[in-house]
Design a protein around this motif. Structure first.
Motif, mmCIF file in Angstrom:
data_model
loop_
_atom_site.group_PDB
_atom_site.id
_atom_site.type_symbol
_atom_site.label_atom_id
_atom_site.label_comp_id
_atom_site.label_asym_id
_atom_site.label_seq_id
_atom_site.Cartn_x
_atom_site.Cartn_y
_atom_site.Cartn_z
ATOM 1 N N ASP A 165 0.835 -1.199 0.000
ATOM 2 C CA ASP A 165 0.000 0.000 0.000
ATOM 3 C C ASP A 165 0.873 1.254 0.000
ATOM 4 N N HIS A 362 8.341 1.066 5.037
ATOM 5 C CA HIS A 362 8.511 -0.373 5.112
ATOM 6 C C HIS A 362 9.834 -0.796 4.499
ATOM 7 N N ASN A 424 6.245 -7.851 6.321
ATOM 8 C CA ASN A 424 5.077 -7.111 6.776
ATOM 9 C C ASN A 424 3.812 -7.748 6.210
ATOM 10 N N ASN A 491 -0.146 -5.336 13.440
ATOM 11 C CA ASN A 491 -0.753 -4.171 12.792
ATOM 12 C C ASN A 491 -2.259 -4.279 13.012
ATOM 13 N N TYR A 493 -6.183 -2.719 13.327
ATOM 14 C CA TYR A 493 -7.072 -1.658 12.829
ATOM 15 C C TYR A 493 -8.519 -1.860 13.274
ATOM 16 N N TYR A 497 -10.840 -0.789 9.759
ATOM 17 C CA TYR A 497 -11.233 -1.670 8.654
ATOM 18 C C TYR A 497 -12.380 -2.596 9.037
ATOM 19 N N GLU A 524 1.479 -1.207 13.997
ATOM 20 C CA GLU A 524 0.663 -0.236 13.248
ATOM 21 C C GLU A 524 -0.690 -0.115 13.925
ATOM 22 N N ASN A 589 -2.819 7.901 1.203
ATOM 23 C CA ASN A 589 -3.239 7.253 2.436
ATOM 24 C C ASN A 589 -3.178 8.353 3.499
ATOM 25 N N LYS A 591 -3.776 8.579 6.783
ATOM 26 C CA LYS A 591 -3.741 8.272 8.211
ATOM 27 C C LYS A 591 -2.662 9.066 8.950
HETATM 28 C C1 GCB Z 1 -1.224 -2.016 6.886
HETATM 29 C C2 GCB Z 1 0.016 -2.022 6.069
HETATM 30 C C3 GCB Z 1 0.381 -0.651 5.596
HETATM 31 C C4 GCB Z 1 -0.854 0.068 5.112
HETATM 32 C C5 GCB Z 1 -1.816 0.197 6.271
HETATM 33 C C6 GCB Z 1 -3.118 0.883 5.871
HETATM 34 O O1 GCB Z 1 -1.474 -2.877 7.656
HETATM 35 O O2 GCB Z 1 1.092 -2.622 6.702
HETATM 36 O O3 GCB Z 1 1.346 -0.749 4.596
HETATM 37 O O4 GCB Z 1 -0.584 1.296 4.538
HETATM 38 O O5 GCB Z 1 -2.141 -1.049 6.752
HETATM 39 O O6 GCB Z 1 -3.200 2.104 5.948
HETATM 40 O O7 GCB Z 1 -4.034 0.202 5.461
#
Ligand code: GCB
Ligand code: CA
Length: 884
Positions: A165, A362, A424, A491, A493, A497, A524, A589, A591
């Motif tokens: 990503d 990364h 990763n 990682n 979320y 997500y 993450e 992205n 975030k």
């Molecule tokens: C992850 C990945 C990272 C993405 C992130 C995202 O888990 O390791 O490369 O950019 O999520 O923002 O979805």
């Protein structure tokens, strides 16, 4: 003929001045001479094998300087250029370099490079994030200009990353160095490192030892008697000790050496709070004449650490929470072609925020980053980009292993680095793409590669620990991947997500229950945010500034308060380039804790308040929301939340000098309901930090939207509604705010029927994407109770209901799919304005459509009605304006 002579003379003069300036740069003792050759390159973004030839005419190519990337297109195109690019340059060397060994170092060329000098191929390097050094002595001459040609390729499928990503920017995007040394020198072609490796085999509060190993190279045809001298300097520059060692080298021999220094008693320990750096100077001398032949300097520091499954991380024997962030390296609009000072600026911003840890994700990053980690006191995890899936591609594993060894050798001497990483979310795409039996070989090669990389890592550096980062799936435990490295990174979320934010602590607790001995880091966590979107009722995936805050305000206390979690690294420090992403800001992205241009988001100050206790932090979290709006009832103030991030115990907030009240801070936040009435109110916050007053203040804009529309408030008003959304949307271009949708109530305005719907797909033909990404589906109409007069009614549409991807764009395909598309009749106050509007047919799926109608209204309302002819009616946005 004559012209040529003049040119030659000029260039002679040029050589003379360059030589002069080159030599004045270096003190007499330093026999090693290094300089960048970033200037005056020619570039072509296509394949051009003939360009390897020294006689090739490149005058029509583009003039560029390094660092350079050819992929600024990644900020506009999903399908950014992946292929070949060529760089060419003339290189003139000073006469004095005759007889020296000459090296060229590419700090990074993505993803792979082949170097030609004067038409001859010198060598290649595969890997876009690590450096490589070529010995050019045989290829260059000092008596005539040389040509350098570099073929760079960012499409290679055997070089990591192949899926991820983020954008795989192509080009020579870091410095290129030219180095000249005498025939006897430290070994310079050791996987891009400079061949000297420093470690601290024993460290305690009482004493620390330093060990230096390296290789010396004799490129001469005769033997050499040399001396290696190592000097250690204290952080204040005092020379602590000198060690000397004689070595004999045969002709054209490379010899390893090692030197143990005497223990340093009571060393000044390196910590993020006190980053004491000692200096190791290694000098190569001629044993007889004592003439200095080569010279290097490296940082070293005394610190020790361990990760514990139950108690977290320990630095120098004390428990220490890793407060970190992950960092990508690009900056819109220049891509990855950042100068060193841009990298250093990022490190300063992270340090300022109070972070003590960075996941260099990364991939290995610029030396400027690692240098700053040492100097500022930022513990670091650095990794290679083996991401998503291990492909079945010959050479891939080989290249990964070499990139890992390169990273370790190149950054080995930096005391800030505590962890090397190499995979990763390696099962994420693997499991999506392959199911059942088909997954087995993928798992096998993933495990094989992990074991191979783990071995290489420990061989290269037994002093540091290994890590992988996993996505929130137990499959990493089931496959045994989580047992390979020293620590695991998760990682996570939850609440972004999928699921709810509390899933975060539940996941951690479960992992800890099942694997109590396994140290873990939350490698993450993060949520997207778009400065144009605001809401009073944040929800996952609405991309509002407020949801990102809410999400992080939940995660951070969990990280801080869970003792067995070693720490966390927020994803991501910056809003970074990911060309394939859609969502609210396509290609980005979002975030980040700072925007692409590094302006901090308000939430940056939440971290700062939580992590800095040495300075006062008081920040009115409304810099991201300076154009406020809200629905106003009959001239009454509109109550809107204003948040203050602070590490002070109590905050008082004022609007235009009137106190809104005092609040105790909880979780470093104080939230106020503030009455907004005036157009540009001034907000100020007051608090006390260690007995001293602290203040913050800012002016914000405020545009009230009347709940009831009448002659007194219609003038000049644009009533714009973000239909189908609970968010305010402010256009970056027009600055107009589209207020959240509401149901119609008599006397006011709002939608009639229908259901909220939306998409994360990019919307074409507009820069106001989020406005069109939300809609009300199946609505009957929209009504505004307004006085008589002439009005402009504007309707916004985007059809997001594409049935299959082959109908991506329907224009010109009339008559093919009548029954399946959304077509509706629209009336305004009973008059038909559209008999059969099909937004997808008019504009294409996922493309913006705006229509304005003039309505001479002789009733007490505007009522826009939708009558579906096929499919459903829908509406994405609406705006009315009184004309006269
Ligand atoms: C992850 C990945 C990272 C993405 C992130 C995202 O888990 O390791 O490369 O950019 O999520 O923002 O979805
Ligand atoms: Ca909308």
């Amino acid at each position: 003929m004559k012209k040529e002579t003049i040119c030659r003379q000029r260039s002679c003069h040029w050589i003379a001045t360059t030589v002069l300036s080159l030599f004045t740069l270096f003190p007499a003792y330093a026999q090693r001479q290094s300089q960048t050759i970033n200037d005056s390159w020619k570039f072509l973004r296509e394949e051009c094998p003939a360009a390897a030839d020294s006689a090739f005419d490149d005058h029509s190519w583009t003039d560029i300087h390094l660092p350079h990337t050819w992929n600024t297109d990644a900020y506009t195109e999903k399908d950014y250029y992946r292929g070949t690019g060529w760089y060419r340059r003339t290189l003139r060397l000073p006469q004095e370099w005759q007889g020296k060994q000459l090296f060229l170092k590419l700090e990074a060329a993505s993803k792979a490079a082949t170097l030609y000098v004067n038409g001859r191929e010198v060598g290649s390097h595969a890997g876009g994030y690590t450096a490589c050094t070529f010995d050019l002595t045989e290829y260059l001459h000092t008596d005539a200009p040389n040509t350098l040609s570099v073929r760079v390729d960012n499409a290679r499928q055997d070089v990591a990353p192949i899926s991820a990503d983020f954008t795989f920017f192509g080009g020579i995007y870091r410095d290129v160095w030219l180095t000249a040394v005498p025939k006897q020198h430290f070994h310079l072609t050791n996987l891009g490192s400079d061949g000297i490796f420093i470690s601290t085999p024993q460290v305690s509060e009482e004493q620390g030892t330093v060990s230096v190993r390296g290789e010396v190279r004799n490129d001469d045809r005769k033997k050499a008697s040399l001396e290696v001298m190592t000097r250690l300097y204290a952080p204040d520059g005092t020379l602590l000790q000198t060690r000397k060692k004689k070595i004999q080298l045969k002709a054209e021999e490379t010899l390893a050496f090692e030197q143990e220094l005497l223990p340093v008693s009571h060393p000044m320990l390196w910590t993020p709070e006190t980053p004491h750096i000692y200096k190791v100077e290694t000098t190569l001398l001629d044993a007889k004449s004592k003439q200095v032949l080569d010279h290097t300097e490296h940082p070293t520091a005394f610190r020790w650490y361990r990760f514990d499954g139950a108690q977290g991380f320990f630095l120098n024997g004390k428990p220490y929470k890793l407060r970190g962030i992950c960092r990508h390296q690009d900056q819109k609009p220049i891509g990855v072609a950042l100068t060193d000072e841009m990298h250093r600026r990022d490190m300063k911003l992270m340090k300022e925020m109070g972070a003590n840890f960075i996941r260099i994700s990364h991939y290995p990053q610029d030396d400027a980053i690692i240098e700053m980690c040492d100097k500022l006191g930022m513990l670091a995890w650095e990794e290679i980009p083996v991401i998503d899936i291990v492909p079945d591609t010959p050479e891939y594993a080989e290249n990964c292993e070499r990139n890992l060894r390169e990273m370790i050798r190149q950054h080995y001497n930096h005391p800030s680095i505590i962890t090397w990483g190499y995979m990763n979310e390696i099962l994420l795409v693997a499991q999506r793409k392959h199911k059942g039996d088909a997954l087995k070989p993928v798992l096998e090669r993933t495990l094989a590669l992990a074991r191979r990389l783990e071995n290489a890592l420990k061989q290269e550096d037994p002093t540091r620990i290994s890590a992988m980062a996993f996505h929130g799936s137990n499959s990493y435990n089931e496959t045994g991947l989580s047992q390979i490295t020293d620590i695991v990174g998760w990682n996570l979320y939850q609440g972004w997500y999928g699921g709810d934010v509390t899933g975060f602590e539940k996941f951690l607790a479960e992992q800890h229950r099942n694997y109590p001995a396994h140290p873990m880091i939350v490698s993450e966590y993060g949520a997207g945010s778009d400065r144009r979107l605001h809401t009073l009722a944040p929800r996952a995936f609405d991309f509002s500034i407020e949801y990102q805050q809410k999400y992080l305000e939940h995660y951070l206390p969990v990280l801080e308060e869970t003792p067995y979690v070693c720490g966390g690294t927020h994803w991501n420090f910056i809003d970074f380039s990911s060309a394939l992403r859609d969502e609210s800001m396509p290609r980005i992205n979002n975030k980040g804790l700072v925007y692409a241009d590094r302006t901090p988001k308000d939430v940056y100050y939440y971290y700062k308040a939580a992590w800095r206790s040495d300075i006062p932090v008081l920040h009115i979290a409304s810099r991201d929301w300076t154009r406020r709006s809200g629905v106003q009832q009959e001239g009454k103030p509109v109550m809107l939340p204003v948040k203050v991030y602070s590490n002070c115990p109590e905050v008082e907030l004022f609007i235009d000098g009137t106190s809104v009240g005092k609040k105790k801070t909880e979780n470093f936040t104080a939230l106020f309901e503030v009455p907004f009435l005036r157009k540009e109110p001034f907000l100020s916050a007051h608090a006390t930090y260690q007995g001293k007053p602290v203040t913050d203040g800012l002016r914000v804009g405020f545009t009230p939207i009347p709940d009831r529309l009448d002659k007194t408030n219609l003038n000049g008003l644009e009533l714009a509604v973000n239909v189908g959304s609970h968010c305010f949307f402010t256009s970056d271009e027009s600055h107009l705010t589209w207020v959240p949708d509401q149901p119609y109530t008599p006397g006011s305005w709002g939608h009639l029927g229908g259901k909220e719907a939306g998409t994360q797909t990019e919307i074409g033909l507009t820069t106001d994407g989020p406005l069109f990404q939300t809609l009300r589906n199946g609505l009957e109409g929209y009504r505004f109770d307004v006085p008589q007069g002439v009005y402009e009614v504007e309707l916004l549409f985007t059809d997001i209901y594409r049935r299959n991807s082959s109908t991506a764009y329907l224009l010109g395909r009339e008559g093919q799919q009548e029954n399946r598309e959304n077509t509706f009749r629209i009336t305004i106050n009973g008059k038909t304005v559209e008999d059969a509007l099909s937004p997808c047919r008019t504009s294409g799926y996922f493309r913006a459509l705006r229509k304005k109608y003039i309505v001479d209204n002789d009733t007490d309302h505007l009522e826009i009605k939708f009558h579906a002819r096929s499919g459903n009616s829908f509406l994405n946005g609406i705006k009315i304006r009184h004309r006269n």
